[in-house]
Design a protein around this motif. Sequence first.
Motif, mmCIF file in Angstrom:
data_model
loop_
_atom_site.group_PDB
_atom_site.id
_atom_site.type_symbol
_atom_site.label_atom_id
_atom_site.label_comp_id
_atom_site.label_asym_id
_atom_site.label_seq_id
_atom_site.Cartn_x
_atom_site.Cartn_y
_atom_site.Cartn_z
ATOM 1 N N MET A 67 41.798 73.556 -1.843
ATOM 2 C CA MET A 67 40.939 72.421 -2.171
ATOM 3 C C MET A 67 39.572 72.902 -2.644
ATOM 4 S SD MET A 67 38.113 70.751 -0.696
ATOM 5 C CE MET A 67 38.271 71.116 1.039
ATOM 6 N N LEU A 68 38.997 73.885 -1.945
ATOM 7 C CA LEU A 68 37.678 74.389 -2.326
ATOM 8 C C LEU A 68 37.729 75.083 -3.677
ATOM 9 C CD1 LEU A 68 36.546 75.831 1.118
ATOM 10 C CD2 LEU A 68 35.675 73.792 -0.009
ATOM 11 N N PHE A 69 38.758 75.875 -3.913
ATOM 12 C CA PHE A 69 38.842 76.603 -5.175
ATOM 13 C C PHE A 69 39.040 75.666 -6.360
ATOM 14 C CE2 PHE A 69 40.376 80.849 -3.175
ATOM 15 C CZ PHE A 69 39.097 81.049 -2.672
ATOM 16 N N VAL A 70 39.789 74.586 -6.173
ATOM 17 C CA VAL A 70 40.024 73.654 -7.270
ATOM 18 C C VAL A 70 38.727 72.960 -7.688
ATOM 19 C CG1 VAL A 70 41.199 71.489 -7.895
ATOM 20 C CG2 VAL A 70 42.467 73.308 -6.780
ATOM 21 N N THR A 71 37.798 72.762 -6.752
ATOM 22 C CA THR A 71 36.547 72.099 -7.109
ATOM 23 C C THR A 71 35.737 72.909 -8.116
ATOM 24 O OG1 THR A 71 35.393 73.089 -5.210
ATOM 25 C CG2 THR A 71 36.377 70.914 -4.892
ATOM 26 N N VAL A 72 35.995 74.208 -8.208
ATOM 27 C CA VAL A 72 35.271 75.028 -9.178
ATOM 28 C C VAL A 72 35.486 74.502 -10.591
ATOM 29 C CG1 VAL A 72 35.058 77.353 -10.156
ATOM 30 C CG2 VAL A 72 35.341 77.059 -7.693
ATOM 31 N N TYR A 73 36.661 73.952 -10.854
ATOM 32 C CA TYR A 73 36.964 73.484 -12.206
ATOM 33 C C TYR A 73 36.204 72.214 -12.562
ATOM 34 C CZ TYR A 73 40.526 77.044 -12.282
ATOM 35 O OH TYR A 73 41.158 78.247 -12.265
ATOM 36 N N VAL A 74 35.659 71.521 -11.572
ATOM 37 C CA VAL A 74 34.767 70.399 -11.882
ATOM 38 C C VAL A 74 33.525 70.929 -12.601
ATOM 39 C CG1 VAL A 74 33.397 68.525 -10.924
ATOM 40 C CG2 VAL A 74 35.611 69.066 -9.931
ATOM 41 N N GLY A 75 32.910 71.949 -12.010
ATOM 42 C CA GLY A 75 31.745 72.548 -12.644
ATOM 43 C C GLY A 75 32.078 73.243 -13.944
ATOM 44 N N HIS A 76 33.248 73.890 -13.996
ATOM 45 C CA HIS A 76 33.666 74.588 -15.212
ATOM 46 C C HIS A 76 33.833 73.603 -16.371
ATOM 47 C CE1 HIS A 76 36.526 76.508 -18.000
ATOM 48 N NE2 HIS A 76 35.977 77.636 -17.615
ATOM 49 N N GLY A 77 34.524 72.485 -16.114
ATOM 50 C CA GLY A 77 34.721 71.498 -17.174
ATOM 51 C C GLY A 77 33.427 70.835 -17.591
ATOM 52 N N LEU A 78 32.564 70.546 -16.626
ATOM 53 C CA LEU A 78 31.285 69.932 -16.943
ATOM 54 C C LEU A 78 30.431 70.860 -17.794
ATOM 55 C CD1 LEU A 78 29.162 67.710 -16.583
ATOM 56 C CD2 LEU A 78 28.511 68.786 -14.422
ATOM 57 N N ASN A 79 30.381 72.137 -17.418
ATOM 58 C CA ASN A 79 29.594 73.092 -18.193
ATOM 59 C C ASN A 79 30.154 73.254 -19.602
ATOM 60 O OD1 ASN A 79 28.987 76.139 -19.042
ATOM 61 N ND2 ASN A 79 27.392 75.467 -17.626
ATOM 62 N N THR A 80 31.473 73.215 -19.728
ATOM 63 C CA THR A 80 32.083 73.297 -21.059
ATOM 64 C C THR A 80 31.631 72.131 -21.930
ATOM 65 O OG1 THR A 80 34.030 74.426 -20.156
ATOM 66 C CG2 THR A 80 34.265 73.405 -22.316
ATOM 67 N N ASP A 81 31.610 70.922 -21.362
ATOM 68 C CA ASP A 81 31.145 69.757 -22.122
ATOM 69 C C ASP A 81 29.675 69.891 -22.507
ATOM 70 O OD1 ASP A 81 33.606 68.574 -22.025
ATOM 71 O OD2 ASP A 81 33.148 67.272 -20.315
ATOM 72 N N LEU A 82 28.871 70.457 -21.606
ATOM 73 C CA LEU A 82 27.449 70.599 -21.894
ATOM 74 C C LEU A 82 27.195 71.629 -22.983
ATOM 75 C CD1 LEU A 82 26.038 70.473 -18.244
ATOM 76 C CD2 LEU A 82 25.564 68.817 -20.057
ATOM 77 N N THR A 83 27.849 72.768 -22.882
ATOM 78 C CA THR A 83 27.604 73.845 -23.851
ATOM 79 C C THR A 83 28.186 73.534 -25.222
ATOM 80 O OG1 THR A 83 29.571 74.991 -22.993
ATOM 81 C CG2 THR A 83 27.439 75.641 -22.092
ATOM 82 N N ARG A 84 29.204 72.708 -25.276
ATOM 83 C CA ARG A 84 29.813 72.361 -26.565
ATOM 84 C C ARG A 84 29.250 71.084 -27.173
ATOM 85 N NH1 ARG A 84 36.300 73.605 -25.582
ATOM 86 N NH2 ARG A 84 36.072 75.861 -25.214
ATOM 87 N N GLY A 85 28.267 70.500 -26.529
ATOM 88 C CA GLY A 85 27.621 69.327 -27.094
ATOM 89 C C GLY A 85 28.335 68.018 -26.848
ATOM 90 N N VAL A 86 29.370 68.018 -26.000
ATOM 91 C CA VAL A 86 30.098 66.785 -25.739
ATOM 92 C C VAL A 86 29.209 65.774 -25.030
ATOM 93 C CG1 VAL A 86 32.103 65.776 -24.588
ATOM 94 C CG2 VAL A 86 32.281 68.021 -25.665
ATOM 95 N N PHE A 87 28.323 66.256 -24.151
ATOM 96 C CA PHE A 87 27.454 65.336 -23.419
ATOM 97 C C PHE A 87 26.438 64.672 -24.355
ATOM 98 C CE2 PHE A 87 28.851 65.905 -19.152
ATOM 99 C CZ PHE A 87 28.203 64.922 -18.429
ATOM 100 N N ASP A 88 26.085 65.329 -25.445
ATOM 101 C CA ASP A 88 25.210 64.676 -26.411
ATOM 102 C C ASP A 88 25.898 63.455 -27.016
ATOM 103 O OD1 ASP A 88 23.237 66.567 -26.010
ATOM 104 O OD2 ASP A 88 24.041 67.907 -27.553
ATOM 105 N N ARG A 89 27.194 63.556 -27.218
ATOM 106 C CA ARG A 89 27.940 62.402 -27.722
ATOM 107 C C ARG A 89 28.022 61.310 -26.654
ATOM 108 N NH1 ARG A 89 31.213 60.670 -31.610
ATOM 109 N NH2 ARG A 89 33.050 59.417 -31.087
ATOM 110 N N PHE A 90 28.211 61.726 -25.393
ATOM 111 C CA PHE A 90 28.244 60.739 -24.315
ATOM 112 C C PHE A 90 26.937 59.951 -24.245
ATOM 113 C CE2 PHE A 90 31.487 63.400 -21.721
ATOM 114 C CZ PHE A 90 32.522 62.847 -22.463
ATOM 115 N N ARG A 91 25.812 60.636 -24.483
ATOM 116 C CA ARG A 91 24.508 59.967 -24.411
ATOM 117 C C ARG A 91 24.358 58.922 -25.506
ATOM 118 N NH1 ARG A 91 19.920 64.327 -24.471
ATOM 119 N NH2 ARG A 91 18.649 62.483 -24.043
ATOM 120 N N ALA A 92 25.066 59.138 -26.610
ATOM 121 C CA ALA A 92 24.978 58.182 -27.720
ATOM 122 C C ALA A 92 25.905 56.987 -27.538
ATOM 123 C CB ALA A 92 25.303 58.890 -29.035
#
Length: 255
Positions: A67-92
């Motif tokens: 359970m603890l190790f799987v939570t790492v992928y929450v941060g991994h996926g979020l960081n991927t969205d941030l670094t690839r600019g996906v969150f900029d689209r979410f803001r729009a």
Amino acid sequence: MKALDQTLALAWRSLVQVRRNPWELGDYSIQPILFLVLFLFVFGGAIAGSPENYLAFVLPGVIVMNMLFVTVYVGHGLNTDLTRGVFDRFRALPIPRWAPLAGRILADVVKQLLCIALLLVVGFLLGFRLETSWAHLLAMVALVLTFAVAFSWVMVLVGVIARDPEHVQLFGFTALFPVTFVSSAFVPVDTMPVWLQGFVQANPVSLLADAARGLMNAEGPALEPALWSLAWALAIALVFAPLSVYALNRRLARG
């Protein structure tokens, strides 16, 4: 209701992405089974006299560890969205600021549930037998998922402040390994050095593993460690959820 629909849509997006990343799918399926089999047949004889005797002890611990190790992928996926600019689209888009975070965590809950179910099925195939009741088993699943939701906020914060997804995994797994293994998840506390036992008994991983073990096997008390686990979950959420939202707003403001 509209915000809820948007959150569910973002959660589904996170789940669909697993199909395009077979390595992540392996971490949800192959890795927990591998950990369970290795611990059972390599350490079972030394710790409990036989793998059969060790299975009832180690299965709850592996569920908590995974359970603890799987939570790492929450941060991994979020960081991927941030670094690839996906969150900029979410803001729009006309969606709440919290919807992407909530969708990511909700998707993680689904993944956690699948992992727990998979480990339980493998455990039953290996010879595990429930010594309490199905109601206790469902209570164990609910407890682990509640802690997973709270601890996901820790990984959300890591995902926001890390430079890239690789650093999220590096920091996440490096920090989780000592916390997980210096606990009662895999060995009894009384087999450890006296100076270490105090830390192990206060470790939230130990408390959660003890609660899961008590709910599944009736080995030791379940109510007290379960209540302490819920207290830890509440404290973690109250501290890291506001920090995560604050760090995310700062990062988005910097562009």
